[in-house]
Write an enzyme that holds these catalytic residues in place. Structure first.
Site, PDB file in Angstrom:
ATOM      1  CD  GLU A  87      33.560  44.370  38.261  1.00  0.00           C
ATOM      2  OE1 GLU A  87      33.860  45.392  38.621  1.00  0.00           O
ATOM      3  OE2 GLU A  87      34.115  43.336  37.619  1.00  0.00           O
ATOM      4  CB  CYS A 100      30.931  34.516  35.484  1.00  0.00           C
ATOM      5  SG  CYS A 100      32.083  34.411  36.714  1.00  0.00           S
ATOM      6  CB  CYS A 107      36.895  37.545  48.162  1.00  0.00           C
ATOM      7  SG  CYS A 107      36.966  35.968  48.716  1.00  0.00           S
ATOM      8  CB  CYS A 327      39.647  34.068  35.821  1.00  0.00           C
ATOM      9  SG  CYS A 327      38.678  32.960  34.671  1.00  0.00           S
TER      10      CYS A 327
HETATM   11  N1  SAH Z   1      36.393  32.212  45.497  1.00  0.00           N
HETATM   12  C1  SAH Z   1      36.137  31.096  44.445  1.00  0.00           C
HETATM   13  C2  SAH Z   1      35.390  31.448  43.094  1.00  0.00           C
HETATM   14  C3  SAH Z   1      35.836  32.897  42.384  1.00  0.00           C
HETATM   15  S1  SAH Z   1      37.385  33.011  41.450  1.00  0.00           S
HETATM   16  C4  SAH Z   1      37.414  30.364  43.952  1.00  0.00           C
HETATM   17  O1  SAH Z   1      38.554  30.768  44.313  1.00  0.00           O
HETATM   18  O2  SAH Z   1      37.435  29.455  43.231  1.00  0.00           O
HETATM   19  C5  SAH Z   1      37.017  32.043  40.208  1.00  0.00           C
HETATM   20  C6  SAH Z   1      38.481  31.338  39.769  1.00  0.00           C
HETATM   21  O3  SAH Z   1      39.542  32.797  39.173  1.00  0.00           O
HETATM   22  C7  SAH Z   1      39.334  30.877  40.681  1.00  0.00           C
HETATM   23  O4  SAH Z   1      39.920  29.588  40.260  1.00  0.00           O
HETATM   24  C8  SAH Z   1      40.499  31.845  40.943  1.00  0.00           C
HETATM   25  O5  SAH Z   1      41.778  31.384  41.517  1.00  0.00           O
HETATM   26  C9  SAH Z   1      40.742  32.434  39.563  1.00  0.00           C
HETATM   27  N2  SAH Z   1      41.683  33.508  39.559  1.00  0.00           N
HETATM   28  C10 SAH Z   1      41.584  34.482  40.412  1.00  0.00           C
HETATM   29  N3  SAH Z   1      42.237  35.555  39.915  1.00  0.00           N
HETATM   30  C11 SAH Z   1      42.663  35.238  38.926  1.00  0.00           C
HETATM   31  C12 SAH Z   1      43.745  35.718  37.808  1.00  0.00           C
HETATM   32  N4  SAH Z   1      44.074  36.869  38.321  1.00  0.00           N
HETATM   33  N5  SAH Z   1      44.087  35.049  36.724  1.00  0.00           N
HETATM   34  C13 SAH Z   1      43.244  33.877  36.549  1.00  0.00           C
HETATM   35  N6  SAH Z   1      42.564  33.428  37.420  1.00  0.00           N
HETATM   36  C14 SAH Z   1      42.408  33.846  38.444  1.00  0.00           C
END
Ligand code: SAH
Length: 349
Positions: A87, A100, A107, A327
């Site tokens: 996505e 994004c 993952c 996110c």
């Molecule tokens: N793997 C990388 C990038 C992808 S996630 C990382 O972890 O940084 C991008 C951001 O979204 C990360 O900070 C992650 O922790 C956050 N994220 C993941 N699931 C989420 C959720 N359910 N609610 C809010 N943020 C979330």
């Protein structure tokens, strides 16, 4: 067969070696700078256009598209040549746009509150598959300029380091997006952070911290068992020292889990030590994690607590919640909207 965005300048030059040399510039200009599909490069001879379209068809096929926030947020679910799905989210603002992008299909990091992590790992994305996400979003954003790209979609960018970095170079080079407006986000892959510290391009770095003690972080972010907080902070320090850039910590606000006053008091010294900016993201609901996000009041209170302890903290505006584009909500299996649908689906819990 790979898409045109898989080719850098050298590969394009080789592909077009039987053509006049200016054709390489024409293709780079059209495809990368203007973001036009190969079939619409009208300054190329038709036969060449057709040849390129046949040998290098798009990598990304729309499986579903949904639109939220009154048209300001668009999410695509792409199907790749092998049937895997990823996505991309485009967020537009009055004068610019942010994309994004995903760096992996699925993952392997298994963060408990993240939908992508809950679904597991399929494969790394190729450079062209990452770059094309920006190109396609850019076509949609026009006439607004895509000024920022965040590597915060599906996957862990630093677990797919070489391809992610090649994509960074292509976005910064032929696509003309300033490296300062490219943000690599990591869950804390320490060797990757140390390697980033040696890179020439000044990208931004966001570290998904979410917890300031190892016990809690082990639970939320399993990679912490391999690279605990102190080791992670050391690597972050190396990055800030060598690049002289400011780091940010991401902190998903989870009700009763990491949003209490003592969490703020534990986080503050870490953020101060690295002079890191803290980005608070209200947790978005995902099917595999039963805890809810902090209330807006608590998020604001937590931000105030951090500020009172000398930490620069902001709350990230929540985009795309109604189309599962927020996110951590990206999850291919759940996208049900047909490719032609232009309406936001209700949130599925
Ligand atoms: N793997 C990388 C990038 C992808 S996630 C990382 O972890 O940084 C991008 C951001 O979204 C990360 O900070 C992650 O922790 C956050 N994220 C993941 N699931 C989420 C959720 N359910 N609610 C809010 N943020 C979330």
């Amino acid at each position: 067969m790979a898409g045109i965005y898989q080719l850098d300048e050298a590969a394009l030059a080789e592909l077009l070696s039987d053509e006049p040399s200016y054709r390489v510039d024409q293709v780079i200009d059209g495809v990368y700078r203007q973001g036009v599909p190969v079939t619409e490069l009208t300054n190329l001879p038709r036969a060449l256009r057709q040849r390129l379209a046949e040998t290098h068809p798009p990598d990304l096929n729309v499986a579903a598209e949904s639109v939220g926030d009154g048209g300001d947020t668009v999410k695509w679910l792409w199907e790749l040549h092998d049937g895997t799905r990823v996505e991309t989210v485009l967020m537009t603002y009055p004068d610019r746009a942010t994309v994004c992008v995903s760096t992996q299909a699925g993952c392997a990091m298994a963060c408990s509150f993240c939908a992508t992590g809950q679904a597991g790992f399929d494969r790394h994305l190729e450079v062209g598959e990452i770059v094309e996400q920006v190109a396609r979003a850019r076509q949609r954003a026009a006439p607004r300029r895509v000024s920022n790209v965040v590597f915060m979609g599906m996957g862990e960018p630093l677990a797919n380091y070489d391809r992610t970095w090649a994509a960074v170079e292509r976005l910064q080079g032929p696509m003309g997006i300033s490296a300062r407006h490219l943000t690599v986000s990591t869950v804390g892959v320490v060797p990757g952070i140390r390697r980033l510290a040696t890179e020439r391009l000044p990208v931004r770095l966001a570290v998904s911290l979410h917890a300031a003690d190892d016990e809690l972080r082990n639970e939320l972010v399993p990679l912490n068992r391999r690279h605990p907080i102190e080791e992670l902070l050391d690597a972050c320090e190396e990055w800030t020292t060598r690049t002289r850039r400011r780091l940010s910590f991401e902190w998903a606000m989870i009700d009763g889990v990491n949003d209490r006053s003592h969490d703020a008091r534990a986080l503050a010294p870490l953020a101060r030590r690295l002079r890191a900016h803290v980005n608070l993201i209200p947790l978005n609901p995902t099917p595999g994690y039963p805890v809810v996000g902090s209330s807006p009041k608590r998020v604001a209170g937590f931000a105030d607590e951090l500020r009172s302890m000398g930490v620069n903290a902001t709350v990230r505006a929540n985009r795309g919640t109604t189309i599962d584009a927020a996110c951590g909500q990206l999850r291919a299996a759940q996208a049900v909207a047909p490719a032609t649908a232009n309406v936001a689906a209700p949130r599925r819990r």
